[in-house]
Design a protein around this motif. Structure first.
Motif, PDB file in Angstrom:
ATOM      1  N   ALA A   1       1.652 -29.620  -5.266  1.00 26.37           N
ATOM      2  CA  ALA A   1       2.565 -28.865  -6.121  1.00 26.37           C
ATOM      3  C   ALA A   1       3.740 -28.314  -5.311  1.00 26.37           C
ATOM      4  CB  ALA A   1       1.822 -27.741  -6.818  1.00 26.37           C
ATOM      5  N   CYS A   2       3.435 -27.771  -4.150  1.00 29.12           N
ATOM      6  CA  CYS A   2       4.504 -27.244  -3.289  1.00 29.12           C
ATOM      7  C   CYS A   2       5.462 -28.365  -2.905  1.00 29.12           C
ATOM      8  CB  CYS A   2       3.935 -26.638  -2.009  1.00 29.12           C
ATOM      9  SG  CYS A   2       2.880 -25.235  -2.290  1.00 29.12           S
ATOM     10  N   SER A   3       4.904 -29.526  -2.681  1.00 25.08           N
ATOM     11  CA  SER A   3       5.706 -30.664  -2.280  1.00 25.08           C
ATOM     12  C   SER A   3       6.678 -31.063  -3.375  1.00 25.08           C
ATOM     13  CB  SER A   3       4.783 -31.831  -1.930  1.00 25.08           C
ATOM     14  OG  SER A   3       5.518 -32.999  -1.670  1.00 25.08           O
TER      15      SER A   3
ATOM     16  N   ARG B   1       6.040 -21.365   0.007  1.00 26.50           N
ATOM     17  CA  ARG B   1       4.660 -21.363  -0.492  1.00 26.50           C
ATOM     18  C   ARG B   1       3.856 -22.459   0.175  1.00 26.50           C
ATOM     19  NH1 ARG B   1       4.292 -19.937  -6.623  1.00 26.50           N
ATOM     20  NH2 ARG B   1       2.311 -19.247  -5.764  1.00 26.50           N
ATOM     21  N   GLY B   2       4.524 -23.534   0.527  1.00 24.99           N
ATOM     22  CA  GLY B   2       3.859 -24.606   1.253  1.00 24.99           C
ATOM     23  C   GLY B   2       3.348 -24.113   2.591  1.00 24.99           C
ATOM     24  N   GLN B   3       4.182 -23.323   3.251  1.00 27.51           N
ATOM     25  CA  GLN B   3       3.775 -22.801   4.551  1.00 27.51           C
ATOM     26  C   GLN B   3       2.621 -21.818   4.416  1.00 27.51           C
ATOM     27  OE1 GLN B   3       7.687 -21.906   5.958  1.00 27.51           O
ATOM     28  NE2 GLN B   3       7.480 -23.272   7.723  1.00 27.51           N
TER      29      GLN B   3
ATOM     30  N   HIS C   1      -0.348 -23.749   3.922  1.00 31.09           N
ATOM     31  CA  HIS C   1      -0.755 -24.353   5.184  1.00 31.09           C
ATOM     32  C   HIS C   1      -1.622 -23.373   5.982  1.00 31.09           C
ATOM     33  CE1 HIS C   1       0.570 -26.678   9.074  1.00 31.09           C
ATOM     34  NE2 HIS C   1      -0.731 -26.572   8.971  1.00 31.09           N
ATOM     35  N   SER C   2      -1.197 -22.119   6.031  1.00 29.87           N
ATOM     36  CA  SER C   2      -2.013 -21.132   6.763  1.00 29.87           C
ATOM     37  C   SER C   2      -3.379 -20.993   6.126  1.00 29.87           C
ATOM     38  CB  SER C   2      -1.357 -19.752   6.758  1.00 29.87           C
ATOM     39  OG  SER C   2       0.013 -19.836   6.684  1.00 29.87           O
ATOM     40  N   GLU C   3      -3.376 -21.013   4.805  1.00 34.29           N
ATOM     41  CA  GLU C   3      -4.647 -20.931   4.085  1.00 34.29           C
ATOM     42  C   GLU C   3      -5.563 -22.093   4.475  1.00 34.29           C
ATOM     43  OE1 GLU C   3      -5.560 -18.546   1.963  1.00 34.29           O
ATOM     44  OE2 GLU C   3      -7.450 -19.482   1.388  1.00 34.29           O
ATOM     45  N   VAL C   4      -4.958 -23.263   4.553  1.00 34.24           N
ATOM     46  CA  VAL C   4      -5.703 -24.460   4.923  1.00 34.24           C
ATOM     47  C   VAL C   4      -6.291 -24.325   6.327  1.00 34.24           C
ATOM     48  CG1 VAL C   4      -5.359 -26.873   5.629  1.00 34.24           C
ATOM     49  CG2 VAL C   4      -4.524 -26.109   3.413  1.00 34.24           C
ATOM     50  N   VAL C   5      -5.478 -23.805   7.229  1.00 32.48           N
ATOM     51  CA  VAL C   5      -5.946 -23.617   8.606  1.00 32.48           C
ATOM     52  C   VAL C   5      -7.077 -22.605   8.631  1.00 32.48           C
ATOM     53  CG1 VAL C   5      -5.296 -22.787  10.895  1.00 32.48           C
ATOM     54  CG2 VAL C   5      -3.721 -24.206   9.590  1.00 32.48           C
TER      55      VAL C   5
ATOM     56  N   ASN D   1      -2.746 -35.485   5.552  1.00 35.02           N
ATOM     57  CA  ASN D   1      -1.698 -36.355   5.019  1.00 35.02           C
ATOM     58  C   ASN D   1      -0.855 -35.646   3.967  1.00 35.02           C
ATOM     59  OD1 ASN D   1      -2.306 -38.477   6.656  1.00 35.02           O
ATOM     60  ND2 ASN D   1      -3.415 -39.644   5.111  1.00 35.02           N
ATOM     61  N   THR D   2      -1.512 -34.844   3.157  1.00 33.44           N
ATOM     62  CA  THR D   2      -0.771 -34.111   2.131  1.00 33.44           C
ATOM     63  C   THR D   2       0.159 -33.094   2.771  1.00 33.44           C
ATOM     64  OG1 THR D   2      -2.786 -34.293   0.819  1.00 33.44           O
ATOM     65  CG2 THR D   2      -1.024 -32.993  -0.096  1.00 33.44           C
ATOM     66  N   LEU D   3      -0.286 -32.507   3.877  1.00 32.73           N
ATOM     67  CA  LEU D   3       0.574 -31.577   4.608  1.00 32.73           C
ATOM     68  C   LEU D   3       1.830 -32.285   5.114  1.00 32.73           C
ATOM     69  CD1 LEU D   3      -1.968 -29.463   6.685  1.00 32.73           C
ATOM     70  CD2 LEU D   3      -0.217 -28.542   5.158  1.00 32.73           C
ATOM     71  N   VAL D   4       1.640 -33.459   5.672  1.00 33.56           N
ATOM     72  CA  VAL D   4       2.793 -34.230   6.147  1.00 33.56           C
ATOM     73  C   VAL D   4       3.742 -34.493   4.989  1.00 33.56           C
ATOM     74  CG1 VAL D   4       3.577 -36.419   7.148  1.00 33.56           C
ATOM     75  CG2 VAL D   4       1.485 -35.347   7.988  1.00 33.56           C
ATOM     76  N   ASP D   5       3.176 -34.911   3.879  1.00 30.56           N
ATOM     77  CA  ASP D   5       3.985 -35.191   2.696  1.00 30.56           C
ATOM     78  C   ASP D   5       4.753 -33.961   2.240  1.00 30.56           C
ATOM     79  OD1 ASP D   5       4.834 -36.488   0.181  1.00 30.56           O
ATOM     80  OD2 ASP D   5       3.445 -35.057  -0.697  1.00 30.56           O
ATOM     81  N   MET D   6       4.066 -32.846   2.200  1.00 26.98           N
ATOM     82  CA  MET D   6       4.689 -31.615   1.716  1.00 26.98           C
ATOM     83  C   MET D   6       5.879 -31.231   2.604  1.00 26.98           C
ATOM     84  SD  MET D   6       4.857 -28.132   2.314  1.00 26.98           S
ATOM     85  CE  MET D   6       3.448 -27.696   3.336  1.00 26.98           C
ATOM     86  N   TYR D   7       5.653 -31.229   3.902  1.00 23.24           N
ATOM     87  CA  TYR D   7       6.748 -30.868   4.808  1.00 23.24           C
ATOM     88  C   TYR D   7       7.880 -31.889   4.745  1.00 23.24           C
ATOM     89  CZ  TYR D   7       4.256 -26.936   6.864  1.00 23.24           C
ATOM     90  OH  TYR D   7       3.633 -25.734   7.057  1.00 23.24           O
ATOM     91  N   SER D   8       7.536 -33.142   4.632  1.00 28.97           N
ATOM     92  CA  SER D   8       8.562 -34.184   4.524  1.00 28.97           C
ATOM     93  C   SER D   8       9.422 -33.956   3.299  1.00 28.97           C
ATOM     94  CB  SER D   8       7.918 -35.568   4.417  1.00 28.97           C
ATOM     95  OG  SER D   8       7.487 -36.005   5.679  1.00 28.97           O
TER      96      SER D   8
END
Length: 337
Positions: A45-47, A54-56, A59-63, A75-82
């Motif tokens: 969704a952030c992507s 919110r993506g960031q 990301h912290s939540e994920v970590v 992979n979704t993280l890469v996509d989101m940042y891209s």
RNA sequence: AAACAUUCGUUGAUU
């Protein structure tokens, strides 16, 4: 957790990404921990919404949850940042992935090529080559898309040649080629590539129609629709949007009305991009009353449909209505861009 | 009992 996920994935499937994020907020307030599937949806969704902040956070939540190295999640993280244009972050996450698959590479390439960073794109392609991963049809489609958005026909031709050498024909790459040629003004080539595709789906039809529409070739565009119907391919909302764009010129209004009737029959009139395409079409043809009618039937108005309507009143010289609209727009909490 | 996932193709206004 199961029902929260059902809610979140449900909305994600219907592309209601705003809702995904608001459910996520509620979920956090309720103190419920996400799992990997939830995280993927949230990042997605952030992507799509290009909500970098919110993506960031996510990301912290994920970590924090220790999901960072889960395969789909990374992979979704890469996509989101891209997608958000945070390419350094994208590269960082990518570098930490231990087992990279084609999707990881493609997501990174999409980031660079989508932001017109040619040198970086080439570097990644080279690295990919060195690691023994060969580009797949998705890689090609990604690269071609970037050519299409900048009108870089030379590069597109180059990639087309590479595809012909390597890949057996692929629908994704094929549609992108149809689109690329059309966008660069080579309609015959576009049609030619299209004709060579064996399994034509609605998207490649839409790409072709969009090409004709863009050049104001109403006959050709609408001819495609007839052919689609002959071949038994269902028109989708995108088909109507593309076709309506072909109806801006003189003598197109009756065809456009037929399209409108079909849209109602197919129950696509409530879809935002379809209804705003309708508003726009009536505006372009000078039928402001009908534009207004469609507009009023919309359940919610976004900036785009407001702008289309306002542009109509401006064209008409109706300053009063213009200000009226701006006021109403403000009252609905839509800000002009 | 339940959600199971990532990358890719077309499409709306204004500039």
């Amino acid at each position: 957790i199961v029902s929260w996920n059902a809610l979140i994935t449900g909305h994600a499937e219907y592309e209601q990404y705003d809702e995904v994020l608001s459910f996520w907020m509620e979920m956090q307030m309720a103190g419920i921990a996400p799992n990997t599937a939830t995280c993927v949806r949230i990042l997605q969704a952030c992507s799509v919404l290009e909500e970098a902040d919110r993506g960031q956070e996510s990301h912290s939540e994920v970590v924090h949850r220790g999901f960072e190295n889960e395969f789909f999640v990374s992979n979704t993280l890469v996509d989101m940042y891209s997608n958000c244009g945070l390419l350094e972050d994208s590269q960082n996450v990518f570098s930490k992935i231990s087992v990279r698959d084609a999707a990881s590479w493609n997501a990174l390439i999409a980031g660079y090529s989508g932001h017109q960073l040619e040198k970086e794109t080439q570097n990644v392609l080279w690295e990919m080559h060195c690691e023994g991963v060969s580009p797949d049809s998705i890689t090609f489609a990604t690269l071609l898309k970037a050519c299409g958005s900048t009108g870089a026909i030379d590069k597109g031709l180059d990639i087309h040649a590479q595809i012909l050498k390597k890949e057996s024909e692929d629908l994704y790459a094929g549609s992108t080629l149809v689109d690329l040629y059309a966008k660069c003004g080579f309609l015959q080539e576009s049609q030619y590539v299209f004709d060579k595709l064996s399994d034509r789906d609605v998207v490649c039809w839409n790409a072709l129609i969009s090409g004709y529409a863009d050049k104001g070739l109403t006959e050709e565009a609408l001819g495609c629709i007839e052919q689609m119907q002959c071949e038994g391919i269902c028109l989708d909302p995108g088909t109507y949007v593309c076709s309506l764009q072909a109806c801006g010129g003189v003598g197109t209004i009756s065809k456009a009305r037929e399209l409108h009737a079909d849209i109602v029959k197919d129950q696509f009139e409530a879809i935002p991009c379809v209804s705003s395409a309708l508003v726009n079409m009536y505006v372009k043809n000078g039928f402001l009353a009908e534009a207004c009618e469609v507009f009023d039937e919309q359940t919610s108005h976004d900036v785009i449909s407001w702008t289309a309507l306002i542009a109509g009143y401006v064209e008409d010289g109706n300053i009063e209505k213009v200000f009226n609209c701006l006021q109403k727009m403000h009252m609905e909490g839509v800000s002009p861009n």
